[in-house]
Write a protein that holds these residues in place. Structure first.
Motif, PDB file in Angstrom:
ATOM      1  N   ILE A  33       0.450  -0.971  -0.325  1.00 51.95           N
ATOM      2  CA  ILE A  33       0.098  -0.097  -0.227  1.00 51.95           C
ATOM      3  C   ILE A  33       0.970   1.412  -0.297  1.00 51.95           C
ATOM      4  O   ILE A  33       0.657   2.259  -0.392  1.00 51.95           O
ATOM      5  CB  ILE A  33      -1.300   0.296   1.721  1.00 51.95           C
ATOM      6  CG1 ILE A  33      -2.021  -0.548   0.620  1.00 51.95           C
ATOM      7  CG2 ILE A  33      -1.335   1.188   1.222  1.00 51.95           C
ATOM      8  CD1 ILE A  33      -2.902  -1.261   1.762  1.00 51.95           C
ATOM      9  N   ARG A  36       2.236   1.811  -3.553  1.00 52.89           N
ATOM     10  CA  ARG A  36       1.569   2.142  -4.492  1.00 52.89           C
ATOM     11  C   ARG A  36       1.439   3.579  -4.864  1.00 52.89           C
ATOM     12  O   ARG A  36       1.065   4.133  -5.314  1.00 52.89           O
ATOM     13  CB  ARG A  36       0.542   1.314  -4.782  1.00 52.89           C
ATOM     14  CG  ARG A  36      -0.702   1.753  -3.402  1.00 52.89           C
ATOM     15  CD  ARG A  36      -1.819   0.641  -4.212  1.00 52.89           C
ATOM     16  NE  ARG A  36      -2.830   0.801  -3.332  1.00 52.89           N
ATOM     17  CZ  ARG A  36      -3.263   0.065  -3.074  1.00 52.89           C
ATOM     18  NH1 ARG A  36      -3.169  -1.162  -2.589  1.00 52.89           N
ATOM     19  NH2 ARG A  36      -4.441  -0.306  -1.981  1.00 52.89           N
ATOM     20  N   MET A  40       1.827   6.460  -6.646  1.00 51.35           N
ATOM     21  CA  MET A  40       0.705   7.324  -7.323  1.00 51.35           C
ATOM     22  C   MET A  40       1.076   9.175  -6.952  1.00 51.35           C
ATOM     23  O   MET A  40       1.175   9.909  -7.580  1.00 51.35           O
ATOM     24  CB  MET A  40      -0.234   7.439  -6.634  1.00 51.35           C
ATOM     25  CG  MET A  40      -0.860   6.190  -7.306  1.00 51.35           C
ATOM     26  SD  MET A  40      -2.061   6.454  -8.717  1.00 51.35           S
ATOM     27  CE  MET A  40      -2.589   4.929  -9.130  1.00 51.35           C
ATOM     28  N   ILE A  43       3.567  10.179  -9.532  1.00 55.05           N
ATOM     29  CA  ILE A  43       3.226  10.400 -10.866  1.00 55.05           C
ATOM     30  C   ILE A  43       2.331  11.501 -10.469  1.00 55.05           C
ATOM     31  O   ILE A  43       1.790  12.337 -11.843  1.00 55.05           O
ATOM     32  CB  ILE A  43       1.619   9.057 -10.867  1.00 55.05           C
ATOM     33  CG1 ILE A  43       2.435   7.365 -11.349  1.00 55.05           C
ATOM     34  CG2 ILE A  43       0.479   9.776 -12.181  1.00 55.05           C
ATOM     35  CD1 ILE A  43       1.430   6.434 -11.253  1.00 55.05           C
ATOM     36  N   PHE A  82      -2.311  -3.283  -7.227  1.00 61.21           N
ATOM     37  CA  PHE A  82      -3.214  -3.322  -6.175  1.00 61.21           C
ATOM     38  C   PHE A  82      -3.095  -4.806  -6.198  1.00 61.21           C
ATOM     39  O   PHE A  82      -4.572  -5.356  -7.026  1.00 61.21           O
ATOM     40  CB  PHE A  82      -4.496  -2.822  -6.733  1.00 61.21           C
ATOM     41  CG  PHE A  82      -4.513  -0.871  -7.193  1.00 61.21           C
ATOM     42  CD1 PHE A  82      -4.543  -0.077  -6.308  1.00 61.21           C
ATOM     43  CD2 PHE A  82      -3.995  -0.395  -7.582  1.00 61.21           C
ATOM     44  CE1 PHE A  82      -4.784   0.891  -6.086  1.00 61.21           C
ATOM     45  CE2 PHE A  82      -3.848   1.223  -7.954  1.00 61.21           C
ATOM     46  CZ  PHE A  82      -3.801   1.511  -7.057  1.00 61.21           C
ATOM     47  N   THR A  91      -5.277   2.702   2.980  1.00 55.24           N
ATOM     48  CA  THR A  91      -5.390   3.069   2.560  1.00 55.24           C
ATOM     49  C   THR A  91      -7.059   3.364   1.732  1.00 55.24           C
ATOM     50  O   THR A  91      -7.804   3.302   1.953  1.00 55.24           O
ATOM     51  CB  THR A  91      -5.616   1.536   1.529  1.00 55.24           C
ATOM     52  OG1 THR A  91      -5.480   1.784  -0.380  1.00 55.24           O
ATOM     53  CG2 THR A  91      -6.258   0.079   1.214  1.00 55.24           C
ATOM     54  N   LYS A  92      -6.427   4.534   0.495  1.00 55.82           N
ATOM     55  CA  LYS A  92      -7.926   5.347   0.182  1.00 55.82           C
ATOM     56  C   LYS A  92      -8.631   3.880  -1.226  1.00 55.82           C
ATOM     57  O   LYS A  92      -9.141   4.901  -1.896  1.00 55.82           O
ATOM     58  CB  LYS A  92      -8.028   6.569  -0.223  1.00 55.82           C
ATOM     59  CG  LYS A  92      -7.185   7.072   0.531  1.00 55.82           C
ATOM     60  CD  LYS A  92      -8.041   8.471   0.132  1.00 55.82           C
ATOM     61  CE  LYS A  92      -7.628   9.464   1.586  1.00 55.82           C
ATOM     62  NZ  LYS A  92      -6.916  10.675   2.200  1.00 55.82           N
ATOM     63  N   ALA A  93      -7.410   2.867  -1.576  1.00 53.30           N
ATOM     64  CA  ALA A  93      -8.714   2.100  -2.756  1.00 53.30           C
ATOM     65  C   ALA A  93     -10.169   1.839  -2.589  1.00 53.30           C
ATOM     66  O   ALA A  93     -10.048   1.371  -0.807  1.00 53.30           O
ATOM     67  CB  ALA A  93      -7.346   1.420  -3.274  1.00 53.30           C
ATOM     68  N   PHE A 104     -11.874  -2.177 -13.307  1.00 52.25           N
ATOM     69  CA  PHE A 104     -10.821  -1.636 -12.933  1.00 52.25           C
ATOM     70  C   PHE A 104      -9.139  -1.118 -14.591  1.00 52.25           C
ATOM     71  O   PHE A 104      -9.077  -0.415 -14.618  1.00 52.25           O
ATOM     72  CB  PHE A 104     -10.273  -2.104 -11.834  1.00 52.25           C
ATOM     73  CG  PHE A 104      -8.778  -0.935 -10.945  1.00 52.25           C
ATOM     74  CD1 PHE A 104      -8.526   0.215 -10.619  1.00 52.25           C
ATOM     75  CD2 PHE A 104      -8.031  -1.605 -10.687  1.00 52.25           C
ATOM     76  CE1 PHE A 104      -8.282   0.646 -10.561  1.00 52.25           C
ATOM     77  CE2 PHE A 104      -6.591  -1.920 -10.335  1.00 52.25           C
ATOM     78  CZ  PHE A 104      -6.429  -0.041 -10.149  1.00 52.25           C
ATOM     79  N   THR A 107      -9.904   0.953 -16.799  1.00 52.07           N
ATOM     80  CA  THR A 107     -10.083   2.058 -16.862  1.00 52.07           C
ATOM     81  C   THR A 107      -8.567   2.228 -16.175  1.00 52.07           C
ATOM     82  O   THR A 107      -7.633   3.873 -17.184  1.00 52.07           O
ATOM     83  CB  THR A 107     -10.580   2.932 -15.408  1.00 52.07           C
ATOM     84  OG1 THR A 107     -11.390   1.987 -15.319  1.00 52.07           O
ATOM     85  CG2 THR A 107     -10.712   4.187 -14.808  1.00 52.07           C
ATOM     86  N   ALA A 108      -7.650   1.661 -16.305  1.00 55.28           N
ATOM     87  CA  ALA A 108      -6.444   1.470 -16.219  1.00 55.28           C
ATOM     88  C   ALA A 108      -6.054   1.698 -17.041  1.00 55.28           C
ATOM     89  O   ALA A 108      -4.632   2.868 -17.719  1.00 55.28           O
ATOM     90  CB  ALA A 108      -6.123   0.634 -15.801  1.00 55.28           C
ATOM     91  N   ALA A 111      -6.378   4.998 -19.245  1.00 59.32           N
ATOM     92  CA  ALA A 111      -5.110   6.035 -18.605  1.00 59.32           C
ATOM     93  C   ALA A 111      -4.255   6.314 -19.215  1.00 59.32           C
ATOM     94  O   ALA A 111      -3.703   6.484 -19.361  1.00 59.32           O
ATOM     95  CB  ALA A 111      -5.366   5.931 -17.586  1.00 59.32           C
ATOM     96  N   CYS A 144     -10.564   7.282 -12.691  1.00 59.37           N
ATOM     97  CA  CYS A 144     -10.247   6.207 -11.900  1.00 59.37           C
ATOM     98  C   CYS A 144     -10.272   6.948 -10.544  1.00 59.37           C
ATOM     99  O   CYS A 144     -11.414   5.915  -9.405  1.00 59.37           O
ATOM    100  CB  CYS A 144      -8.971   5.990 -12.337  1.00 59.37           C
ATOM    101  SG  CYS A 144      -9.067   4.119 -11.247  1.00 59.37           S
ATOM    102  N   PHE A 148     -12.751   4.791  -8.165  1.00 58.53           N
ATOM    103  CA  PHE A 148     -11.995   3.217  -7.420  1.00 58.53           C
ATOM    104  C   PHE A 148     -11.594   3.954  -6.770  1.00 58.53           C
ATOM    105  O   PHE A 148     -10.871   3.734  -5.755  1.00 58.53           O
ATOM    106  CB  PHE A 148     -11.162   3.142  -8.236  1.00 58.53           C
ATOM    107  CG  PHE A 148     -11.540   1.966  -9.233  1.00 58.53           C
ATOM    108  CD1 PHE A 148     -12.849   0.741  -8.959  1.00 58.53           C
ATOM    109  CD2 PHE A 148     -12.148   2.860 -10.241  1.00 58.53           C
ATOM    110  CE1 PHE A 148     -13.294   0.422 -10.023  1.00 58.53           C
ATOM    111  CE2 PHE A 148     -12.619   1.833 -11.917  1.00 58.53           C
ATOM    112  CZ  PHE A 148     -13.690   0.872 -11.243  1.00 58.53           C
TER     113      PHE A 148
END
Ligand code: HEC
Length: 153
Positions: A33, A36, A40, A43, A82, A91-93, A104, A107-108, A111, A144, A148
């Motif tokens: 977690i 990732r 992010m 990113i 994930f 996690t905020k997922a 999902f 969507t990935a 993107a 996303c 998500f």
């Protein structure tokens, strides 16, 4: 002379000791977690930096391609960030990341295509195309996150 050598050896030894668990154990969910979220953040960092260049807020045009390349690399396999069992804890997922996996992944993929289009526009050097593809890329992130990612409390 001899002392230095021994110290170096023991330093190498502790590096090896740190690496061994990597080979022996599956990663802990909280480490995945954290990893990732750091990805992010990276990113987000490149997206923000690219935006400042595109809007002319800063004069680092020669670095725009670096950000585009970094974004391509970092978004190349978002679903891999994930894995199963990384769905609890800090996690905020949303659960949908796992329960609506096909959506999902789609969507990935979408993107990722938007990031590729942005990178291509940057290579082409046409400002209008760069601005347009940058916006499209941002919509890909937002799309996303809307579906998500849990909202900030
Ligand atoms: C396919 C889905 C998806 C795409 C595409 C995506 N994200 Fe995310 N992002 C997430 C999820 C889910 C989280 C929450 C992760 C967590 O907390 O475990 C997240 C978290 C984040 C965070 C917060 C990191 C932190 O914990 O501080 C940032 C910043 C971010 N994303 C930026 C972006 C940007 C910029 C893009 C587009 C270039 C993008 N994301 C594309 C799903 C996505």
């Amino acid at each position: 002379m001899k002392r230095v050598k021994i110290r170096r050896l023991s330093a190498m030894g502790s590096v090896l000791v740190m690496l061994v668990p990597l080979a022996l154990h599956a990663a802990e969910p909280e480490d995945i977690i954290k990893y990732r979220q750091n990805m992010m953040k990276a990113i987000g960092g490149h997206t923000g930096a690219a935006g400042a260049i595109i809007q002319g807020k800063v004069d680092y045009k020669n670095q725009l391609a670096d950000h585009a390349r970094a974004l391509q690399a970092l978004t190349s396999d978002i679903p891999a960030l994930f894995p199963k069992d990384s769905d609890f804890g800090d996690t905020k997922a949303k659960d949908d990341v796992w329960s609506k996996r096909a959506e999902f992944e789609k969507t990935a993929k979408d993107a990722k295509a938007r990031v590729a289009a942005f990178a291509k526009a940057v290579q082409g050097g046409n400002q209008q195309a760069i601005v347009a593809s940058y916006k499209e890329m941002g919509e890909g992130c937002k799309g996303c996150h809307k579906d998500f990612r849990k909202k900030d409390d």
